[in-house]
Motif scaffolding. Structure first.
Motif, PDB file in Angstrom:
ATOM      1  N   ILE A 154      -4.838 -10.741  -2.666  1.00 42.58           N
ATOM      2  CA  ILE A 154      -4.488  -9.340  -2.872  1.00 42.58           C
ATOM      3  C   ILE A 154      -3.777  -8.484  -1.564  1.00 42.58           C
ATOM      4  CG2 ILE A 154      -5.527  -6.815  -3.292  1.00 42.58           C
ATOM      5  CD1 ILE A 154      -7.508  -8.488  -5.215  1.00 42.58           C
ATOM      6  N   VAL A 155      -4.221  -8.845  -0.598  1.00 45.75           N
ATOM      7  CA  VAL A 155      -3.688  -8.429   0.761  1.00 45.75           C
ATOM      8  C   VAL A 155      -2.374  -9.039   0.970  1.00 45.75           C
ATOM      9  CG1 VAL A 155      -3.945  -8.319   3.344  1.00 45.75           C
ATOM     10  CG2 VAL A 155      -6.049  -7.881   1.540  1.00 45.75           C
ATOM     11  N   SER A 157      -0.361 -10.097  -1.201  1.00 45.02           N
ATOM     12  CA  SER A 157       0.602  -9.693  -2.196  1.00 45.02           C
ATOM     13  C   SER A 157       1.019  -8.367  -1.952  1.00 45.02           C
ATOM     14  CB  SER A 157       0.188  -9.904  -3.654  1.00 45.02           C
ATOM     15  OG  SER A 157      -0.759  -9.024  -4.071  1.00 45.02           O
ATOM     16  N   ALA A 158       0.313  -7.408  -1.442  1.00 48.51           N
ATOM     17  CA  ALA A 158       0.590  -6.088  -1.046  1.00 48.51           C
ATOM     18  C   ALA A 158       1.410  -6.000   0.249  1.00 48.51           C
ATOM     19  CB  ALA A 158      -0.887  -5.384  -0.954  1.00 48.51           C
ATOM     20  N   VAL A 159       1.151  -6.864   1.112  1.00 45.92           N
ATOM     21  CA  VAL A 159       1.977  -6.978   2.335  1.00 45.92           C
ATOM     22  C   VAL A 159       3.156  -7.512   2.141  1.00 45.92           C
ATOM     23  CG1 VAL A 159       1.721  -7.903   4.663  1.00 45.92           C
ATOM     24  CG2 VAL A 159      -0.274  -7.004   3.578  1.00 45.92           C
ATOM     25  N   ARG A 160       3.455  -8.242   1.282  1.00 40.95           N
ATOM     26  CA  ARG A 160       4.789  -8.994   1.036  1.00 40.95           C
ATOM     27  C   ARG A 160       5.968  -8.254   0.484  1.00 40.95           C
ATOM     28  NH1 ARG A 160       5.387 -14.317  -2.068  1.00 40.95           N
ATOM     29  NH2 ARG A 160       3.703 -13.628  -3.358  1.00 40.95           N
ATOM     30  N   HIS A 162       8.804  -6.755  -1.919  1.00 36.52           N
ATOM     31  CA  HIS A 162       9.087  -7.311  -3.253  1.00 36.52           C
ATOM     32  C   HIS A 162      10.600  -7.455  -3.401  1.00 36.52           C
ATOM     33  CE1 HIS A 162       5.217  -7.324  -5.105  1.00 36.52           C
ATOM     34  NE2 HIS A 162       5.143  -6.295  -5.148  1.00 36.52           N
TER      35      HIS A 162
END
Length: 162
Positions: A154-155, A157-160, A162
Protein backbone atom coordinates in the motif's frame (compact mmCIF):
# COMPACT_ATOMS: atom_id res chain seq x y z
CA UNK A 1 39.28 -88.96 107.20
CA UNK A 2 36.41 -90.54 109.07
CA UNK A 3 33.13 -91.99 107.83
CA UNK A 4 31.24 -88.92 109.11
CA UNK A 5 33.18 -86.67 106.72
CA UNK A 6 31.98 -88.69 103.75
CA UNK A 7 28.37 -88.20 104.82
CA UNK A 8 28.59 -84.41 104.39
CA UNK A 9 28.27 -84.70 100.57
CA UNK A 10 24.65 -84.17 99.45
CA UNK A 11 22.71 -86.54 97.22
CA UNK A 12 23.76 -85.79 93.63
CA UNK A 13 21.62 -86.24 90.55
CA UNK A 14 23.95 -88.10 88.18
CA UNK A 15 21.93 -87.20 85.10
CA UNK A 16 22.91 -83.55 85.64
CA UNK A 17 26.59 -84.45 85.61
CA UNK A 18 26.56 -86.43 82.37
CA UNK A 19 26.79 -84.38 79.19
CA UNK A 20 24.47 -85.78 76.52
CA UNK A 21 26.45 -84.53 73.54
CA UNK A 22 29.92 -85.37 74.87
CA UNK A 23 31.73 -87.67 72.46
CA UNK A 24 35.08 -88.00 74.23
CA UNK A 25 36.12 -91.25 75.89
CA UNK A 26 37.86 -89.35 78.69
CA UNK A 27 34.64 -87.67 79.75
CA UNK A 28 32.78 -90.98 79.72
CA UNK A 29 35.54 -92.55 81.80
CA UNK A 30 35.38 -89.65 84.27
CA UNK A 31 31.62 -89.98 84.47
CA UNK A 32 31.84 -93.72 85.07
CA UNK A 33 34.41 -93.21 87.80
CA UNK A 34 32.32 -90.47 89.45
CA UNK A 35 29.25 -92.69 89.25
CA UNK A 36 31.14 -95.56 90.89
CA UNK A 37 32.49 -93.30 93.64
CA UNK A 38 29.05 -91.83 94.26
CA UNK A 39 27.58 -95.32 94.37
CA UNK A 40 30.16 -96.27 96.99
CA UNK A 41 29.34 -93.16 99.03
CA UNK A 42 25.59 -93.83 98.78
CA UNK A 43 26.06 -97.46 99.87
CA UNK A 44 28.01 -96.29 102.89
CA UNK A 45 25.39 -93.61 103.61
CA UNK A 46 22.65 -96.23 103.44
CA UNK A 47 24.53 -98.43 105.86
CA UNK A 48 25.59 -100.88 103.15
CA UNK A 49 29.31 -101.09 103.61
CA UNK A 50 31.24 -103.22 101.18
CA UNK A 51 34.41 -104.42 102.87
CA UNK A 52 36.31 -104.49 99.58
CA UNK A 53 35.41 -100.87 98.60
CA UNK A 54 37.47 -98.18 100.28
CA UNK A 55 37.05 -94.51 99.38
CA UNK A 56 40.36 -92.75 99.66
CA UNK A 57 40.92 -89.08 100.25
CA UNK A 58 42.19 -88.65 96.67
CA UNK A 59 38.96 -90.15 95.30
CA UNK A 60 36.96 -87.69 97.37
CA UNK A 61 39.13 -84.83 96.15
CA UNK A 62 38.76 -86.09 92.59
CA UNK A 63 35.00 -86.33 93.02
CA UNK A 64 34.85 -82.81 94.42
CA UNK A 65 36.99 -81.54 91.57
CA UNK A 66 34.84 -83.26 88.92
CA UNK A 67 31.63 -81.97 90.50
CA UNK A 68 33.09 -78.45 90.66
CA UNK A 69 34.23 -78.65 87.03
CA UNK A 70 30.78 -79.80 85.93
CA UNK A 71 29.12 -77.07 87.98
CA UNK A 72 31.45 -74.45 86.44
CA UNK A 73 30.64 -75.80 83.00
CA UNK A 74 26.90 -75.60 83.68
CA UNK A 75 27.35 -72.02 84.91
CA UNK A 76 29.32 -71.10 81.79
CA UNK A 77 26.69 -72.68 79.53
CA UNK A 78 23.94 -70.86 81.42
CA UNK A 79 25.84 -67.58 81.09
CA UNK A 80 26.39 -68.14 77.37
CA UNK A 81 22.70 -68.99 76.98
CA UNK A 82 21.77 -65.72 78.71
CA UNK A 83 24.17 -63.85 76.43
CA UNK A 84 22.73 -65.61 73.39
CA UNK A 85 19.20 -64.82 74.55
CA UNK A 86 20.10 -61.14 74.95
CA UNK A 87 21.76 -61.16 71.53
CA UNK A 88 18.62 -62.67 69.98
CA UNK A 89 16.47 -60.03 71.68
CA UNK A 90 18.77 -57.30 70.32
CA UNK A 91 18.62 -58.80 66.82
CA UNK A 92 14.82 -59.02 67.03
CA UNK A 93 14.70 -55.34 68.00
CA UNK A 94 16.96 -54.40 65.09
CA UNK A 95 14.85 -56.46 62.69
CA UNK A 96 11.72 -54.72 63.96
CA UNK A 97 13.34 -51.30 63.54
CA UNK A 98 14.52 -52.23 60.05
CA UNK A 99 10.97 -53.31 59.24
CA UNK A 100 9.75 -49.82 60.16
CA UNK A 101 12.46 -48.27 57.96
CA UNK A 102 11.59 -50.59 55.08
CA UNK A 103 7.91 -49.70 55.42
CA UNK A 104 8.89 -46.01 55.39
CA UNK A 105 11.06 -46.52 52.30
CA UNK A 106 8.24 -48.41 50.60
CA UNK A 107 5.82 -45.56 51.34
CA UNK A 108 8.34 -43.05 49.98
CA UNK A 109 8.73 -45.10 46.81
CA UNK A 110 4.97 -45.16 46.33
CA UNK A 111 4.80 -41.39 46.90
CA UNK A 112 7.66 -40.88 44.44
CA UNK A 113 5.92 -43.03 41.85
CA UNK A 114 2.70 -41.04 42.27
CA UNK A 115 4.58 -37.74 42.08
CA UNK A 116 6.49 -38.93 39.01
CA UNK A 117 3.25 -39.89 37.26
CA UNK A 118 1.78 -36.46 38.06
CA UNK A 119 4.95 -34.72 36.86
CA UNK A 120 4.84 -36.75 33.64
CA UNK A 121 1.27 -35.60 33.00
CA UNK A 122 2.25 -31.99 33.77
CA UNK A 123 5.19 -32.24 31.33
CA UNK A 124 2.85 -33.54 28.61
CA UNK A 125 0.51 -30.62 29.26
CA UNK A 126 3.42 -28.15 29.25
CA UNK A 127 4.78 -29.62 26.00
CA UNK A 128 1.33 -29.38 24.37
CA UNK A 129 0.92 -25.80 25.63
CA UNK A 130 4.40 -24.83 24.36
CA UNK A 131 3.70 -26.44 21.00
CA UNK A 132 0.38 -24.60 20.79
CA UNK A 133 2.09 -21.39 21.87
CA UNK A 134 4.79 -21.87 19.24
CA UNK A 135 2.13 -22.49 16.61
CA UNK A 136 0.32 -19.30 17.71
CA UNK A 137 3.63 -17.43 17.63
CA UNK A 138 4.34 -18.66 14.12
CA UNK A 139 0.80 -17.77 13.03
CA UNK A 140 1.12 -14.33 14.58
CA UNK A 141 4.52 -13.82 12.94
CA UNK A 142 3.10 -14.98 9.64
CA UNK A 143 0.08 -12.70 10.04
CA UNK A 144 2.38 -9.83 11.01
CA UNK A 145 4.54 -10.59 7.96
CA UNK A 146 1.51 -10.67 5.67
CA UNK A 147 0.25 -7.44 7.28
CA UNK A 148 3.67 -5.84 6.80
CA UNK A 149 3.74 -6.99 3.20
CA UNK A 150 0.28 -5.57 2.59
CA UNK A 151 1.27 -2.34 4.27
CA UNK A 152 4.45 -2.20 2.18
CA UNK A 153 2.44 -2.70 -0.99
CA UNK A 154 0.00 0.00 0.00
CA UNK A 155 2.76 2.41 0.93
CA UNK A 156 4.76 1.46 -2.18
CA UNK A 157 1.87 2.06 -4.52
CA UNK A 158 1.04 5.36 -2.87
CA UNK A 159 4.59 6.59 -3.10
CA UNK A 160 5.14 5.60 -6.65
CA UNK A 161 4.16 8.10 -9.27
CA UNK A 162 1.55 7.12 -11.65
Amino acid sequence: MSFGDVHRYPQIDLSRLHRENDDTDQSDAEFTKVKQILGNIERRNDGIIDGNVEITLSEQEYLTWVIQEREDLVKRVASEMRDTHQLMKDIALLVEEQGVFIDSIEANIENSRSSTDKAKEELKKAYAAKKKSRERGCMMAGAAGVGALILALIVGSAVRPH
